[in-house]
Design a protein around this motif. Structure first.
Motif, mmCIF file in Angstrom:
data_model
loop_
_atom_site.group_PDB
_atom_site.id
_atom_site.type_symbol
_atom_site.label_atom_id
_atom_site.label_comp_id
_atom_site.label_asym_id
_atom_site.label_seq_id
_atom_site.Cartn_x
_atom_site.Cartn_y
_atom_site.Cartn_z
ATOM 1 N N TYR A 193 0.824 -1.209 0.000
ATOM 2 C CA TYR A 193 0.000 0.000 0.000
ATOM 3 C C TYR A 193 0.860 1.261 0.000
ATOM 4 C CZ TYR A 193 0.432 1.282 4.975
ATOM 5 O OH TYR A 193 0.889 1.706 6.184
ATOM 6 N N ARG A 209 0.941 4.128 -2.765
ATOM 7 C CA ARG A 209 0.827 5.519 -2.338
ATOM 8 C C ARG A 209 1.927 6.354 -2.996
ATOM 9 N NH1 ARG A 209 2.847 9.439 0.222
ATOM 10 N NH2 ARG A 209 1.657 10.887 1.485
ATOM 11 N N ALA A 263 -4.192 2.749 0.558
ATOM 12 C CA ALA A 263 -3.320 3.822 0.054
ATOM 13 C C ALA A 263 -4.125 5.101 -0.125
ATOM 14 C CB ALA A 263 -2.673 3.403 -1.262
#
Length: 119
Positions: free
Chosen positions: A9, A13, A51
């Protein structure tokens, strides 16, 4: 934490943050849906949602229910400053140390891969 050991995640991101900083998603632009981004990245939608939630928690995106998630005004500037600070505190000391340890010339390195117009 090395890039390889970062949770998925956070890697997602970072990709979204880079796209915002680079202007692919400017202020007010709609981000891809969780499902669309998950399919594009071959990731689990719950991982993408995590995210996206980080951006929402940081006030970098806002949600319009039933429509989508949009880049908040000033998000690129905020992300750029945050990324710069993280680079200078987390990554640069290791890079600078390695440059010195290997006896490399930092100025030569900066200009070695520069576009012709910069040399």
């Amino acid at each position: 934490m090395s890039m390889a050991s970062r949770p998925v995640y956070l890697k997602l991101r970072d990709q979204i943050a880079a796209a915002i900083i680079e202007g692919r998603y400017p202020d007010g632009a709609m981000l891809p849906s969780v499902r669309a981004f998950a399919a594009e990245q071959g990731a689990n939608p719950l991982t993408v949602a995590k995210a996206y939630q980080q951006f929402q928690d940081e006030g970098l995106v806002h949600v319009q229910r039933g429509i989508g998630m949009f880049v908040a005004p000033g998000a690129a500037r905020i992300l750029l400053e945050s990324e710069r600070q993280a680079f200078l505190s987390d990554e640069w000391p290791h890079i600078a140390s390695r440059i010195r340890r290997l006896g490399l010339d930092a100025d030569a390195l900066l200009h070695e891969n520069a576009p012709e117009s910069v040399k």
